[in-house]
Enzyme design. Sequence first.
Site, PDB file in Angstrom:
ATOM      1  N   ALA A  20       9.023  -6.395   8.506  1.00  0.00           N
ATOM      2  CA  ALA A  20       8.590  -6.063   9.867  1.00  0.00           C
ATOM      3  C   ALA A  20       9.512  -5.095  10.591  1.00  0.00           C
ATOM      4  O   ALA A  20       9.292  -4.792  11.752  1.00  0.00           O
ATOM      5  CB  ALA A  20       8.450  -7.346  10.689  1.00  0.00           C
ATOM      6  N   ARG A  22       9.991  -1.902  10.208  1.00  0.00           N
ATOM      7  CA  ARG A  22       9.509  -0.534  10.442  1.00  0.00           C
ATOM      8  C   ARG A  22       8.091  -0.377   9.892  1.00  0.00           C
ATOM      9  O   ARG A  22       7.572  -1.268   9.219  1.00  0.00           O
ATOM     10  CB  ARG A  22      10.440   0.488   9.811  1.00  0.00           C
ATOM     11  CG  ARG A  22      10.569   0.389   8.305  1.00  0.00           C
ATOM     12  CD  ARG A  22      11.587   1.410   7.771  1.00  0.00           C
ATOM     13  NE  ARG A  22      11.586   1.438   6.335  1.00  0.00           N
ATOM     14  CZ  ARG A  22      12.336   0.690   5.561  1.00  0.00           C
ATOM     15  NH1 ARG A  22      13.180  -0.156   6.095  1.00  0.00           N
ATOM     16  NH2 ARG A  22      12.267   0.788   4.247  1.00  0.00           N
ATOM     17  N   THR A  44      15.496  -6.681   5.319  1.00  0.00           N
ATOM     18  CA  THR A  44      16.311  -6.960   4.126  1.00  0.00           C
ATOM     19  C   THR A  44      17.812  -6.917   4.377  1.00  0.00           C
ATOM     20  O   THR A  44      18.581  -7.341   3.525  1.00  0.00           O
ATOM     21  CB  THR A  44      15.976  -5.981   2.990  1.00  0.00           C
ATOM     22  OG1 THR A  44      16.155  -4.648   3.458  1.00  0.00           O
ATOM     23  CG2 THR A  44      14.556  -6.179   2.500  1.00  0.00           C
ATOM     24  N   ASN A  96       4.009  -8.266   3.903  1.00  0.00           N
ATOM     25  CA  ASN A  96       3.962  -6.819   4.013  1.00  0.00           C
ATOM     26  C   ASN A  96       5.115  -6.141   3.286  1.00  0.00           C
ATOM     27  O   ASN A  96       4.998  -4.986   2.896  1.00  0.00           O
ATOM     28  CB  ASN A  96       3.975  -6.424   5.498  1.00  0.00           C
ATOM     29  CG  ASN A  96       4.123  -4.939   5.666  1.00  0.00           C
ATOM     30  OD1 ASN A  96       3.208  -4.173   5.393  1.00  0.00           O
ATOM     31  ND2 ASN A  96       5.305  -4.515   6.083  1.00  0.00           N
ATOM     32  N   SER A 148      -2.812  -1.916  -1.135  1.00  0.00           N
ATOM     33  CA  SER A 148      -2.913  -0.485  -0.878  1.00  0.00           C
ATOM     34  C   SER A 148      -4.072   0.093  -1.666  1.00  0.00           C
ATOM     35  O   SER A 148      -4.393  -0.393  -2.756  1.00  0.00           O
ATOM     36  CB  SER A 148      -1.611   0.204  -1.310  1.00  0.00           C
ATOM     37  OG  SER A 148      -1.742   1.607  -1.292  1.00  0.00           O
ATOM     38  N   TYR A 160       3.931   1.081  -8.690  1.00  0.00           N
ATOM     39  CA  TYR A 160       3.382   0.668  -7.400  1.00  0.00           C
ATOM     40  C   TYR A 160       1.894   0.336  -7.542  1.00  0.00           C
ATOM     41  O   TYR A 160       1.428  -0.686  -7.038  1.00  0.00           O
ATOM     42  CB  TYR A 160       3.600   1.793  -6.379  1.00  0.00           C
ATOM     43  CG  TYR A 160       3.228   1.440  -4.968  1.00  0.00           C
ATOM     44  CD1 TYR A 160       4.102   0.726  -4.156  1.00  0.00           C
ATOM     45  CD2 TYR A 160       2.009   1.846  -4.422  1.00  0.00           C
ATOM     46  CE1 TYR A 160       3.769   0.418  -2.851  1.00  0.00           C
ATOM     47  CE2 TYR A 160       1.664   1.549  -3.119  1.00  0.00           C
ATOM     48  CZ  TYR A 160       2.546   0.833  -2.335  1.00  0.00           C
ATOM     49  OH  TYR A 160       2.211   0.522  -1.037  1.00  0.00           O
ATOM     50  N   ALA A 163       1.465  -2.974  -9.383  1.00  0.00           N
ATOM     51  CA  ALA A 163       1.849  -4.103  -8.541  1.00  0.00           C
ATOM     52  C   ALA A 163       0.783  -4.394  -7.489  1.00  0.00           C
ATOM     53  O   ALA A 163       0.425  -5.550  -7.251  1.00  0.00           O
ATOM     54  CB  ALA A 163       3.199  -3.843  -7.877  1.00  0.00           C
ATOM     55  N   LYS A 164       0.261  -3.358  -6.854  1.00  0.00           N
ATOM     56  CA  LYS A 164      -0.739  -3.551  -5.796  1.00  0.00           C
ATOM     57  C   LYS A 164      -2.070  -4.023  -6.363  1.00  0.00           C
ATOM     58  O   LYS A 164      -2.756  -4.841  -5.740  1.00  0.00           O
ATOM     59  CB  LYS A 164      -0.904  -2.269  -4.969  1.00  0.00           C
ATOM     60  CG  LYS A 164       0.328  -1.931  -4.129  1.00  0.00           C
ATOM     61  CD  LYS A 164       0.675  -3.043  -3.163  1.00  0.00           C
ATOM     62  CE  LYS A 164       1.833  -2.679  -2.255  1.00  0.00           C
ATOM     63  NZ  LYS A 164       2.101  -3.690  -1.221  1.00  0.00           N
TER      64      LYS A 164
END
Length: 175
Positions: A20, A22, A44, A96, A148, A160, A163-164
């Site tokens: 959260a 950014r 993080t 997220n 995504s 990516y 993974a998505k």
Amino acid sequence: MSDVVLNKMTEIKLALVTGASRGIGKGIAEDLIARGYKVVGTATSESGCESLKKDLQALGDEHDAFVLNISDSEQVKAAIADFLTAHGTPYVVVNNAGITRDNLFMRMKDDEWLDVINTNLSGVYRVCKSLMKPVIKSSEGLIINISSFIGTGNAGQVNYSAAKAALECLTRSLD
């Protein structure tokens, strides 16, 4: 209307938003606050957490933030246990947090593949696993996993994309 029903209707609901500090995660956190939720966000790093906490509390003192590295299994268990103790069971969990390590497949290093899979897929698994029992026990609530359109495939983002795409299947299969 009874006091019990009235209190249930006016009760502020708790939302947890990972990643959260950014971008999309920050926008989601701000939108939930605008809709009347108490929001706890994650970042993080300590510095990211402090900045996030300051931004959230500018919108209301009840909001909070904590450090969460979803790629670290033991840290997730400990941080989520502390979160549950401090804040209770969230009504909404928004997974997220995520990373990119873009590279052409032929040039992709093992650590680029593993880092993205470990964070964007296994990290969501860890958060879901840590929160599933309390959310189910509360008999209400939502777990939202952010994927995504890249989950359908994209050159230079095989890690990516994989993974998505897998995250979408994980989400559809949660029980």
